[in-house]
Design an enzyme around this catalytic site. Structure first.
Site, short mmCIF file in Angstrom:
data_model
loop_
_atom_site.label_atom_id
_atom_site.label_comp_id
_atom_site.label_asym_id
_atom_site.label_seq_id
_atom_site.Cartn_x
_atom_site.Cartn_y
_atom_site.Cartn_z
N GLY A 186 0.96 -1.20 -0.02
CA GLY A 186 -0.01 0.05 -0.11
C GLY A 186 0.77 1.26 -0.04
N GLY A 204 2.39 3.68 1.55
CA GLY A 204 3.06 3.72 3.03
C GLY A 204 3.69 5.44 3.18
N LYS A 249 4.46 12.23 -2.32
CA LYS A 249 5.48 11.28 -1.78
C LYS A 249 6.30 11.68 -0.69
CE LYS A 249 8.45 7.64 -3.16
NZ LYS A 249 8.98 7.02 -4.47
N ASP A 270 8.27 5.54 8.40
CA ASP A 270 7.80 6.89 8.89
C ASP A 270 6.93 7.83 7.75
OD1 ASP A 270 9.72 7.46 7.20
OD2 ASP A 270 11.30 8.71 8.43
N GLY A 271 7.01 7.17 6.64
CA GLY A 271 6.05 7.78 5.85
C GLY A 271 6.80 9.23 5.33
N ARG A 284 4.09 14.04 -7.53
CA ARG A 284 3.91 13.32 -8.66
C ARG A 284 2.62 13.19 -9.35
NH1 ARG A 284 6.11 7.58 -7.05
NH2 ARG A 284 4.41 6.87 -5.52
N ARG A 326 -1.52 0.11 -9.98
CA ARG A 326 -0.42 -0.93 -9.96
C ARG A 326 -0.97 -2.28 -10.21
NH1 ARG A 326 3.69 2.01 -6.47
NH2 ARG A 326 2.91 3.94 -6.07
N ASP A 340 4.47 -4.47 -7.23
CA ASP A 340 3.82 -3.01 -6.72
C ASP A 340 4.39 -1.67 -7.26
OD1 ASP A 340 6.09 -4.03 -5.00
OD2 ASP A 340 6.04 -2.23 -4.04
N ASP A 367 7.74 5.02 -9.61
CA ASP A 367 8.56 4.65 -8.19
C ASP A 367 9.88 4.65 -8.50
OD1 ASP A 367 6.31 4.73 -6.64
OD2 ASP A 367 6.49 2.84 -5.77
P1 AMP Z 1 9.29 0.65 -2.65
O1 AMP Z 1 10.21 -0.13 -2.24
O2 AMP Z 1 9.61 2.22 -2.42
O3 AMP Z 1 8.43 0.63 -3.61
O4 AMP Z 1 8.46 0.65 -1.29
C1 AMP Z 1 7.65 -0.66 -0.90
C2 AMP Z 1 6.79 -0.34 0.08
O5 AMP Z 1 7.20 0.41 1.27
C3 AMP Z 1 5.56 0.48 -0.36
O6 AMP Z 1 4.11 -0.09 0.20
C4 AMP Z 1 5.93 1.79 0.21
O7 AMP Z 1 4.84 2.69 0.39
C5 AMP Z 1 6.56 1.61 1.60
N1 AMP Z 1 7.56 2.48 1.95
C6 AMP Z 1 9.03 2.54 1.62
N2 AMP Z 1 9.45 3.72 2.30
C7 AMP Z 1 8.65 4.23 3.16
C8 AMP Z 1 8.49 5.07 4.34
N3 AMP Z 1 9.60 5.82 4.57
N4 AMP Z 1 7.59 5.22 5.15
C9 AMP Z 1 6.27 4.33 5.00
N5 AMP Z 1 6.44 3.37 3.95
C10 AMP Z 1 7.22 3.33 3.36
MG MG Z 2 7.01 1.25 -4.60
#
Ligand code: AMP
Ligand code: MG
Length: 540
Positions: free
Chosen positions: A100, A102, A123, A135-136, A193, A200, A273, A283
């Site tokens: 999801g 995040g 983002k 931490d989002g 973005r 996805r 994803d 991404d």
């Molecule tokens: P990614 O590898 O960036 O595609 O991220 C994989 C998953 O991790 C996705 O669900 C992202 O939303 C979540 N995610 C990555 N970095 C963070 C973050 N700093 N805070 C919260 N969720 C994250």
């Molecule tokens: Mg991603």
């Protein structure tokens, strides 16, 4: 001018009944309502004037204080309905369950006067129910890389999500860049973005994994209606329409990968994803650009052992990812013929368009016997001699009308060469990274160049026409990792001028820009093993 939002994703698909951002599994819903978390001191660091214009914003709007407040996550415009989407995914080959958004929060779906849809998504705007243990937030280096590269990709002609803005938050973010116990504070930033849709493969996979087939069917039909309206008029029954849609997703994905291969882009984290249903590059994490041509290269240190997402593997991984999507969609069809037909379409479109793309890169007109060998041998030499991918093809386009042993017309001037080295310098210029490999492969390379030249000389063509054609598909400027890193180093000290300059150069990547010749340089030695230039991790 007021912006119009219609927010179809949240108005037509079921949402989460809980409204806090407590981390949880979200069942029976495609999204969760969530507000961006305000930041200390939002400051606009860069914006894309083309994207601003496309969504109906003027230069005054961009300069107004409300702009950085909204796109830094501190305020909403009337009509915005922020949400985070629920999706799952296969990460590095394994089913990872619910992932999801995040740290991505969609602000709203904007519709322009001419009916174009633009979903605006922040983002790094703070936690959501999908943030799991994280931490989002996002750091400046990764946000700048996403902002810069997505715009550069657009100007290169590669399907991609776009970026409206890069806003510094004024809040520090703690990251352990290489997951080796060296966590430190870094400046935070938020990218806004923009894409017609951020759906996805994983949005469908999570519903299939939970056996929520009614919602899966609803999401498929919603996606077709909102994001593929061109398909809806042609097919009256739902099965045929869904089958045509899946085949279209396969074709779009194939075309996107062909474009990545053309420009030397390595995504780095092709998890399901991170695959857009519209076939857009999405991404931007530890992506990279080929400097020396090496199909085994990946910029992602998190993937260093298996190299699953290496350059040369991207078509196969796209196929693997589409197969996972096909499995998720299978329960909606009476048998597997529809998804099989879609997967075959991926193969067919990829094969045809990859071939056409390569012919264009090499400047070949028509189809001659021996073309495949010529191109394959060319790539083998690029690899063996460790040549710069971008500079080589640009140089090839510049080769003049005559080329014979020791003699050539370079830029209209007849020249005679006394050595292989001299001749290679004149023909290819600064494309080598390794003196030993150059010495070992020099003769073979010259021989191949003569073979190529004989082939293109035999076609109904002129050197000038060929150069124009080749330069239109072989970019002069790509956002090489070391260029992005230099812009990051400056931005981290508060100077965003290098970022603006780089973005400007990358707006016309196929043009000669004599003032900015240095941006077309091959990777300098200092960057060979520097973090951010050749090694990146998922930490962002
Ligand atoms: P990614 O590898 O960036 O595609 O991220 C994989 C998953 O991790 C996705 O669900 C992202 O939303 C979540 N995610 C990555 N970095 C963070 C973050 N700093 N805070 C919260 N969720 C994250
Ligand atoms: Mg991603």
């Amino acid at each position: 001018m007021p912006l119009t939002f219609d927010n179809r994703f949240v108005s037509e698909l079921p949402g989460d009944s809980e409204s806090s951002s407590r981390r949880r599994q979200v069942l029976g819903a495609c999204w969760s309502a969530v507000q961006p978390t305000p930041v200390a001191a939002p400051r606009l660091l860069a914006h894309s004037r083309e994207v601003a214009r496309a969504i109906g914003l003027t230069l005054e709007d961009v300069a107004a204080p409300w702009f950085s407040q909204v796109f830094g996550g501190n305020a909403l415009l009337p009509g915005m309905q922020p949400y985070a989407a629920c999706y799952g995914g296969h990460q590095f080959g394994n089913w990872a369950g619910q992932l999801g958004d995040g740290r991505a929060i969609t602000l709203g779906e904007l519709v322009t006067a001419s009916g174009e849809r633009h979903e605006l998504q922040l983002k790094g705007a703070g936690p959501t129910p999908y943030s799991r243990t994280a931490d989002g937030r996002a750091v400046l280096r990764s946000s700048l890389r996403e902002f810069l590269c997505s715009e550069a990709m657009h100007h290169l002609g590669v399907p991609t999500t776009r970026a409206l803005s890069l806003v510094g938050t004024g809040d520090p973010v703690v990251r352990d860049m290489f997951y080796n116990g060296h966590a430190k504070e870094e400046p935070g930033a938020i990218v806004c973005r923009v894409a017609p849709s951020f759906i996805r493969f994983g949005n469908f996979e999570i519903l299939a994994a939970r056996d929520d087939l009614a919602l899966l069917a609803q999401l498929v039909d919603f996606t077709i209606a909102r994001d593929f309206p061109q398909l809806t008029g042609d097919f009256l029954d739902r099965q045929t329409l869904r089958a045509a849609w899946f085949a279209d997703v396969c074709a779009r994905t194939a075309r996107m990968i062909v474009q990545w291969m053309r420009v030397g882009f390595v995504h780095g984290v092709m998890n399901t994803d991170n695959m857009s249903i519209l076939g857009l590059t999405i991404d931007y994490g530890p992506y990279g650009w080929l400097d020396n041509f090496d199909p085994t290269w990946t910029p992602n240190t998190t993937d260093a052992s298996g190299r699953r997402y290496r350059f040369g593997q991207q078509p196969a991984v796209a196929n693997w990812n589409l197969t996972r999507l096909a499995e998720a969609l299978l329960p909606l069809f009476p048998d597997d013929s529809a998804v099989q037909a879609g997967l075959s379409r991926f193969q067919a479109v990829y094969a045809a368009e990859y071939d056409a793309m390569n012919r264009a890169k090499f400047g070949l007109l028509g189809q001659h016997e021996g073309d495949d060998d010529l191109m394959r041998d060319g790539y083998a030499l690029l690899y063996a001699a460790e040549l710069d991918y971008t500079r080589f093809f640009r140089a090839l386009g510049n080769i003049g009308a005559s080329l014979s042993a020791g003699r050539d017309t370079i830029a209209g001037t007849a020249m005679v060469f006394t050595s292989t080295d001299e001749h290679l310098d004149a023909l290819l210029g600064d494309v080598f990274y390794d003196a030993e490999k150059r010495a070992a492969q020099g003769e073979a390379l010259l021989k191949w160049l003569r073979r190529w030249h004989a082939r293109v000389s035999a076609q109904d063509d002129t050197a000038t026409a060929r150069r124009a054609r080749m330069h239109a598909v072989n970019p002069k400027y790509v956002p090489r990792n070391y260029l992005a890193q230099a812009a990051i180093d400056s931005a981290e000290t508060g100077d965003v001028t290098p970022l603006h300059t780089l973005l400007d150069v990358l707006r016309t990547p196929y043009d000669e820009q004599p003032t900015f010749e240095t941006f077309a340089g091959r990777r300098p030695e200092w960057a060979r093993n520097r973090a951010g230039c050749s090694m990146l991790s998922c930490s962002s």
